[in-house]
Motif scaffolding. Structure first.
Motif, PDB file in Angstrom:
ATOM      1  N   LEU A 156       0.855  -1.180   0.000  1.00  0.00           N
ATOM      2  CA  LEU A 156       0.000   0.000   0.000  1.00  0.00           C
ATOM      3  C   LEU A 156       0.898   1.240   0.000  1.00  0.00           C
ATOM      4  CD1 LEU A 156      -3.012   0.971   0.299  1.00  0.00           C
ATOM      5  CD2 LEU A 156      -2.532   1.201   2.743  1.00  0.00           C
ATOM      6  N   ILE A 157       0.731   2.086  -1.002  1.00  0.00           N
ATOM      7  CA  ILE A 157       1.508   3.328  -1.036  1.00  0.00           C
ATOM      8  C   ILE A 157       0.608   4.459  -0.531  1.00  0.00           C
ATOM      9  CG2 ILE A 157       2.749   4.969  -2.513  1.00  0.00           C
ATOM     10  CD1 ILE A 157       4.187   2.285  -2.210  1.00  0.00           C
ATOM     11  N   ALA A 158       1.068   5.098   0.551  1.00  0.00           N
ATOM     12  CA  ALA A 158       0.291   6.171   1.174  1.00  0.00           C
ATOM     13  C   ALA A 158       0.856   7.515   0.737  1.00  0.00           C
ATOM     14  CB  ALA A 158       0.381   6.047   2.693  1.00  0.00           C
ATOM     15  N   ASN A 159      -0.018   8.404   0.307  1.00  0.00           N
ATOM     16  CA  ASN A 159       0.425   9.693  -0.211  1.00  0.00           C
ATOM     17  C   ASN A 159      -0.322  10.823   0.506  1.00  0.00           C
ATOM     18  OD1 ASN A 159       1.219  11.835  -1.749  1.00  0.00           O
ATOM     19  ND2 ASN A 159       0.597  10.946  -3.712  1.00  0.00           N
ATOM     20  N   PRO A 160       0.190  11.243   1.665  1.00  0.00           N
ATOM     21  CA  PRO A 160      -0.523  12.273   2.420  1.00  0.00           C
ATOM     22  C   PRO A 160      -0.223  13.684   1.924  1.00  0.00           C
ATOM     23  CG  PRO A 160       1.337  11.423   3.699  1.00  0.00           C
ATOM     24  CD  PRO A 160       1.400  10.759   2.353  1.00  0.00           C
ATOM     25  N   GLY A 161      -1.271  14.517   1.822  1.00  0.00           N
ATOM     26  CA  GLY A 161      -1.113  15.939   1.497  1.00  0.00           C
ATOM     27  C   GLY A 161      -1.620  16.746   2.684  1.00  0.00           C
ATOM     28  N   SER A 162      -1.583  18.082   2.585  1.00  0.00           N
ATOM     29  CA  SER A 162      -1.950  18.857   3.773  1.00  0.00           C
ATOM     30  C   SER A 162      -3.433  18.730   4.114  1.00  0.00           C
ATOM     31  CB  SER A 162      -1.526  20.313   3.628  1.00  0.00           C
ATOM     32  OG  SER A 162      -1.976  20.802   2.398  1.00  0.00           O
ATOM     33  N   THR A 163      -4.301  18.671   3.109  1.00  0.00           N
ATOM     34  CA  THR A 163      -5.730  18.455   3.421  1.00  0.00           C
ATOM     35  C   THR A 163      -6.296  17.282   2.629  1.00  0.00           C
ATOM     36  OG1 THR A 163      -6.398  19.967   1.680  1.00  0.00           O
ATOM     37  CG2 THR A 163      -6.183  20.905   3.899  1.00  0.00           C
ATOM     38  N   ALA A 196       3.373  -4.336   3.387  1.00  0.00           N
ATOM     39  CA  ALA A 196       3.957  -3.118   3.984  1.00  0.00           C
ATOM     40  C   ALA A 196       3.196  -1.909   3.483  1.00  0.00           C
ATOM     41  CB  ALA A 196       5.427  -2.980   3.595  1.00  0.00           C
ATOM     42  N   VAL A 197       3.322  -0.822   4.235  1.00  0.00           N
ATOM     43  CA  VAL A 197       2.837   0.471   3.750  1.00  0.00           C
ATOM     44  C   VAL A 197       4.068   1.299   3.412  1.00  0.00           C
ATOM     45  CG1 VAL A 197       1.434   2.516   4.256  1.00  0.00           C
ATOM     46  CG2 VAL A 197       0.846   0.318   5.302  1.00  0.00           C
ATOM     47  N   GLY A 198       4.103   1.847   2.201  1.00  0.00           N
ATOM     48  CA  GLY A 198       5.257   2.631   1.756  1.00  0.00           C
ATOM     49  C   GLY A 198       4.951   4.115   1.709  1.00  0.00           C
ATOM     50  N   PHE A 199       5.912   4.932   2.153  1.00  0.00           N
ATOM     51  CA  PHE A 199       5.761   6.393   2.150  1.00  0.00           C
ATOM     52  C   PHE A 199       6.924   7.023   1.389  1.00  0.00           C
ATOM     53  CE2 PHE A 199       3.744   4.839   5.965  1.00  0.00           C
ATOM     54  CZ  PHE A 199       2.624   5.649   6.143  1.00  0.00           C
ATOM     55  N   LYS A 200       6.637   8.089   0.649  1.00  0.00           N
ATOM     56  CA  LYS A 200       7.694   8.847  -0.024  1.00  0.00           C
ATOM     57  C   LYS A 200       8.127   9.945   0.949  1.00  0.00           C
ATOM     58  CE  LYS A 200       6.330  11.202  -3.618  1.00  0.00           C
ATOM     59  NZ  LYS A 200       6.566  12.644  -3.490  1.00  0.00           N
ATOM     60  N   THR A 201       8.872   9.532   1.972  1.00  0.00           N
ATOM     61  CA  THR A 201       9.258  10.464   3.032  1.00  0.00           C
ATOM     62  C   THR A 201      10.298  11.471   2.517  1.00  0.00           C
ATOM     63  OG1 THR A 201      10.613   8.600   3.721  1.00  0.00           O
ATOM     64  CG2 THR A 201       8.728   9.151   5.103  1.00  0.00           C
ATOM     65  N   VAL A 202      10.367  12.639   3.157  1.00  0.00           N
ATOM     66  CA  VAL A 202      11.157  13.723   2.588  1.00  0.00           C
ATOM     67  C   VAL A 202      12.583  13.794   3.162  1.00  0.00           C
ATOM     68  CG1 VAL A 202      11.228  16.212   2.141  1.00  0.00           C
ATOM     69  CG2 VAL A 202       9.057  14.998   2.077  1.00  0.00           C
ATOM     70  N   HIS A 203      12.702  14.070   4.459  1.00  0.00           N
ATOM     71  CA  HIS A 203      14.008  14.439   4.988  1.00  0.00           C
ATOM     72  C   HIS A 203      14.137  13.964   6.432  1.00  0.00           C
ATOM     73  CE1 HIS A 203      17.664  16.515   4.521  1.00  0.00           C
ATOM     74  NE2 HIS A 203      17.291  17.763   4.562  1.00  0.00           N
ATOM     75  N   ALA A 204      15.324  13.517   6.817  1.00  0.00           N
ATOM     76  CA  ALA A 204      15.574  13.127   8.215  1.00  0.00           C
ATOM     77  C   ALA A 204      17.050  13.333   8.497  1.00  0.00           C
ATOM     78  CB  ALA A 204      15.201  11.665   8.431  1.00  0.00           C
ATOM     79  N   LYS A 205      17.376  13.739   9.710  1.00  0.00           N
ATOM     80  CA  LYS A 205      18.786  14.012  10.043  1.00  0.00           C
ATOM     81  C   LYS A 205      19.579  12.708  10.144  1.00  0.00           C
ATOM     82  CE  LYS A 205      21.744  16.695  12.951  1.00  0.00           C
ATOM     83  NZ  LYS A 205      22.176  16.920  14.279  1.00  0.00           N
ATOM     84  N   THR A 246       6.947  17.369   6.080  1.00  0.00           N
ATOM     85  CA  THR A 246       7.267  16.482   7.191  1.00  0.00           C
ATOM     86  C   THR A 246       6.092  16.363   8.159  1.00  0.00           C
ATOM     87  OG1 THR A 246       9.596  16.974   6.952  1.00  0.00           O
ATOM     88  CG2 THR A 246       8.929  16.048   9.061  1.00  0.00           C
ATOM     89  N   ASP A 247       5.418  17.467   8.445  1.00  0.00           N
ATOM     90  CA  ASP A 247       4.286  17.408   9.382  1.00  0.00           C
ATOM     91  C   ASP A 247       3.192  16.454   8.896  1.00  0.00           C
ATOM     92  OD1 ASP A 247       5.554  19.070  11.103  1.00  0.00           O
ATOM     93  OD2 ASP A 247       4.325  20.846  10.684  1.00  0.00           O
ATOM     94  N   VAL A 248       2.834  16.537   7.620  1.00  0.00           N
ATOM     95  CA  VAL A 248       1.758  15.650   7.153  1.00  0.00           C
ATOM     96  C   VAL A 248       2.215  14.189   7.155  1.00  0.00           C
ATOM     97  CG1 VAL A 248       0.424  17.318   5.819  1.00  0.00           C
ATOM     98  CG2 VAL A 248       2.187  16.024   4.682  1.00  0.00           C
ATOM     99  N   TYR A 249       3.479  13.967   6.854  1.00  0.00           N
ATOM    100  CA  TYR A 249       3.973  12.581   6.890  1.00  0.00           C
ATOM    101  C   TYR A 249       3.983  12.053   8.320  1.00  0.00           C
ATOM    102  CZ  TYR A 249       4.903  11.798   2.026  1.00  0.00           C
ATOM    103  OH  TYR A 249       4.726  11.565   0.688  1.00  0.00           O
TER     104      TYR A 249
END
Ligand code: ADP
Length: 394
Positions: free
Chosen positions: A4-11, A82-91, A118-121
């Motif tokens: 499952l590919i999850a694609n969260p946006g702000s709304t 699995a659930v896959g996310f196109k995550t942006v950035h992490a230290k 990052t917040d929406v993810y």
């Protein structure tokens, strides 16, 4: 294997269930206007009739839950590997990784660099952790495709200790999209050296050699490089300090301006969508024309840079919303680049192919339009991650 590919946006929230063997989409759902009285929910199963309803969707939890309840009409949650996310950035973290507590903490550490995404993810990941306790959640970080960028291209001219202490350097984003373009350009045109122009609401250019990025226009944050719809793009750091002093701006206020009042929107004073900009420009709005021309100029500048870095490209590719759909933008960018090997064929460009060449037959560098497919890259990488980890455990 089903992923499952999850694609969260702000709304909004979108998801697709893939059978990764043949990449068929078994189920897809879209939730729009989360938080509104009149939320919009639609979903459908493989080639089935789409179902659409208007209902109150109070929050993210309700949105994700709604889609999972629909999915369960035909599949069990146990079938989802699995659930896959196109995550942006992490230290200090990149690649395709399980979203463990330490990875989530690393995302929070760099949250100020990409706050909107990052917040929406983080919200979506948190909801999934509550709803699907035993399904692995995997993130493919957008920075991953750029890991081979050499130090001379990723370093900034600041004291080296800040790079070591805080990781202040260029990272690059839109990794899944540029990676797909590199793969597809190889398949279609046997290209080893590719310049990928991802031009949409958020935009970047990447120089690709043998399938990997060797430089890209975005830096430590997705607020740099090209102008974006509302995000600022490249800016002299001293201009920023001067502005803060003149306007008496706090760090938080400045960050807000750089994220939501800059880019095309900032120059045109109110227009952030290329369709609106082109319409206004054609109706004589000079500020819209300036935003359009400035954007095109930045893209041209990066293309020139990457032609030099790659010692000429095999193919230049336009992708994403505006790259794929705006012949006027492509023409503006490529004007007067024949002498460095880029000859646009006006007729082919105006015909606006969904996928194909728009250069003249004799153009030394091919110019192509290719639709991007970020979910394909995320699904494939997540599949690989699951297979490797399952093998390790067995
Ligand atoms: P994002 O980066 O937000 O994911 P997309 O890649 O979907 O966005 O691109 C969205 C943008 O593409 C829109 O904001 C719009 O500016 C542009 N766009 C879409 N269709 C067209 C079109 N026919 N002509 C010009 N621009 C377009």
């Amino acid at each position: 294997m089903k992923i499952l590919i999850a694609n969260p946006g702000s709304t909004s929230y979108k998801c697709k269930l893939y059978d990764v063997q043949d990449m068929t989409v078994l189920f897809q759902a879209t939730v729009e206007r989360i938080g509104d009285e009149q939320g919009i929910y639609s979903y459908n199963f493989n080639e089935g009739e789409p179902s659409k309803e208007i209902l109150k969707i109070p929050d993210y939890y309700a949105a994700v839950n709604l889609t999972l309840e629909s999915l369960k009409q035909k599949f069990s949650i146990g079938e989802v590997a699995a659930v896959g996310f196109k995550t942006v950035h992490a230290k200090g973290v990149t690649g395709c990784v399980e979203l463990t507590d330490s990875v989530i903490q690393a995302m929070k550490d760099y949250q100020p660099l990409a706050p909107v995404h990052t917040d929406v993810y983080l919200t979506a990941i948190d909801v999934f952790k509550k709803l699907l306790k035993s399904t692995p959640l995997i993130g493919l970080f957008e920075t991953h495709f750029h890991v081979n960028i050499p130090p001379e291209a990723y370093l900034y001219g600041i004291p080296y200790e800040y790079y070591e202490k805080y990781g202040i350097r260029k990272y690059g984003f839109h990794g899944a999209s540029h990676r797909f373009i590199g793969m597809r350009a190889k398949e279609l045109y046997d290209a080893d050296k590719v310049i990928s122009c991802h031009l949409g609401g958020s935009s970047s250019v990447s120089a690709i050699k043998d399938g990997w990025s060797i430089d890209t226009s975005m830096g430590m944050s997705p607020q740099s490089g090209l102008l974006n719809a509302k995000r600022v793009g490249d800016l002299d750091p001293f201009a920023l300090l001067y502005l803060m002093e003149q306007e008496g701006l706090s760090i938080a206020e400045t960050r807000e301006i750089l994220i939501s009042k800059g880019g095309l929107y900032g120059i045109s004073e109110g227009l952030s969508d290329f369709r609106d900009i082109e319409k206004a420009m054609n109706a004589g709005n000079e500020r819209a024309r300036l935003a359009f021309k400035t954007f095109a100029y930045y893209v041209k500048r990066y293309i020139g840079e990457y032609m030099a870095i790659l010692n000429r490209a095999d193919v230049l590719v336009f992708t994403a919303g505006a790259g794929q759909n705006s012949p006027a933008l492509r023409k503006e960018i490529l004007q007067g680049m024949e002498n460095i090997g880029l000859e646009l064929d006006d007729r082919k460009n105006e015909a606006n192919p969904e996928e194909g060449l728009i250069s003249t037959d004799l153009s030394p560098v091919k110019i192509a339009v290719i639709p991007t497919n970020e979910e394909y890259v995320v699904a494939k990488e997540v599949e690989r991650f699951i297979r490797m980890n399952m093998t390790k455990k067995d």
